[in-house]
Design a protein around this motif. Sequence first.
Motif, short mmCIF file in Angstrom:
data_model
loop_
_atom_site.label_atom_id
_atom_site.label_comp_id
_atom_site.label_asym_id
_atom_site.label_seq_id
_atom_site.Cartn_x
_atom_site.Cartn_y
_atom_site.Cartn_z
N ARG A 176 -6.16 1.95 -8.64
CA ARG A 176 -5.60 1.78 -7.29
C ARG A 176 -5.97 2.97 -6.40
O ARG A 176 -6.19 2.79 -5.19
CB ARG A 176 -4.10 1.61 -7.37
N GLU A 214 -4.09 4.21 0.91
CA GLU A 214 -2.79 4.19 0.24
C GLU A 214 -1.91 5.28 0.83
O GLU A 214 -2.39 6.29 1.34
CB GLU A 214 -2.95 4.44 -1.27
N ARG A 217 0.81 -1.22 0.00
CA ARG A 217 0.00 0.00 0.00
C ARG A 217 0.84 1.27 0.00
O ARG A 217 0.30 2.36 0.09
CB ARG A 217 -0.91 0.02 1.25
#
Length: 470
Positions: A197, A307, A181
């Motif tokens: 993503r 993230e 991540r």
Amino acid sequence: MNVPPTADLPVVVIGAGPVGLAAAANLVDRGIEPLVLEAGPTAGAAVREWAHLLLFSTWSEVTDPAAEKLLAPTGWTKPDAGAYPSGGDWVERYLRPLADVLGERVRTGARVTGVSRVGRDRIVDADRESQPFVVHVTRADGTEEQLLARAVIDASGTWATPGPAGGSGLPALGERAAADRVAYRVPDLKDPAVRARYAGRRTAVIGSGASAFTALAHLADLAKADDGAGTKAVWVLRRGISGATFGGGTADQLPARGALGLAAKAAVDDGHADAVTGFRTEAIARDGDGRLVLVAEDGRRLENVDEVIVLTGFRPDLSFLSEIRLGLDDRLQAPAALAPLIDPNQHSCGTVYPHGHRELAHPEQGIYLVGMKSYGRAPTFLAMTGYEQVRSVAAALAGDLDAADKVELTLPETGVCGGAGLFDTPETDQGGGCCTPAPQLVQLGAPATTATATATATAEDAAEGGCCGS
């Protein structure tokens, strides 16, 4: 080992990036044979990894005069001097043709794993300076070889060694475990897989330089797109917010670089990013749902993070130079004579004095760290600085000290590089505060005039580290 006369040996250049290839061109111009060793599969391999980003310097500032001279007989035409290339443009329209002209002088898939003197480790004094350098290389297929050199120019850059998320300069606890991540580059949101993503996710961006500005601007653009609903950035700053936080803006003599800070400010002002100030990450953990939690050194927690993009600058890899006697500043890891000239606590990139072979010299004669690597951990390196460095070094190796010492370079002024040592200073001008008991989300004023990121480049500023390494 059969050792030929040192004068008959090539100068080994480590790295086939912009400055390494320029070093080779300058050596050729001086009648000295270079051998360029590039770890990647192609010349300009590191630049190719940020091919999607625009430079904030124009073509006039990112090509080397000796390289242009070498390219001219091939029919190469210099691109529009006032245009801004992308990293991909820089490779395809300049670096690749330059490597082609240099031909067999450039070896790709050749990783340097060690540099020393023939028969002399770093302890031995006897007859040291008369021995050529020996360079250990590992090829892409795993085979090893050793090459001899009359001198070594290390232009390997810092791209492969990004700074960590941890505020102490070490990786945060759990940072490696969260590697799936955590990214250390500005993502290419035009790539469908990369875009997916980050779309609809909450992303923490750690850093305060041009790379962080670029990431914030790109995430804001994604948030405004049809497929980006729910995209949110959290800008994690180790210092507080001040008048210098967003860089030089319209006062920057590199307008594209100034535009980056304005675009980042617009991302915050428009609500696409929140700023968390005075937050030095100590740990990265996962909650029960698998999302990330950033924990600060003072115990504050930043939760519900999907993230993390870490853009805290870069640092030099000195491991393969362990048998060489380097004279490095103990803070910046830059050559000792150069360090005072580039210290971000004292200088912006526009106030760095011209410098050449003398400032780049080490106790070990005949080796030079040039380009971004010469700056160690100092930020905001510009390509034109590296080109002037290698011009001076090549002249010195050719014995033309008059030319080597005539170092002239005028760099664009900017307010971007305020002292990196100011991050402990409490806010005074825009609210906030560095040590509040909970993460402080700062909304900044009215929407700024948007300088759209047609100039969303990072490139040579710190080869992606941003101005002040956060």
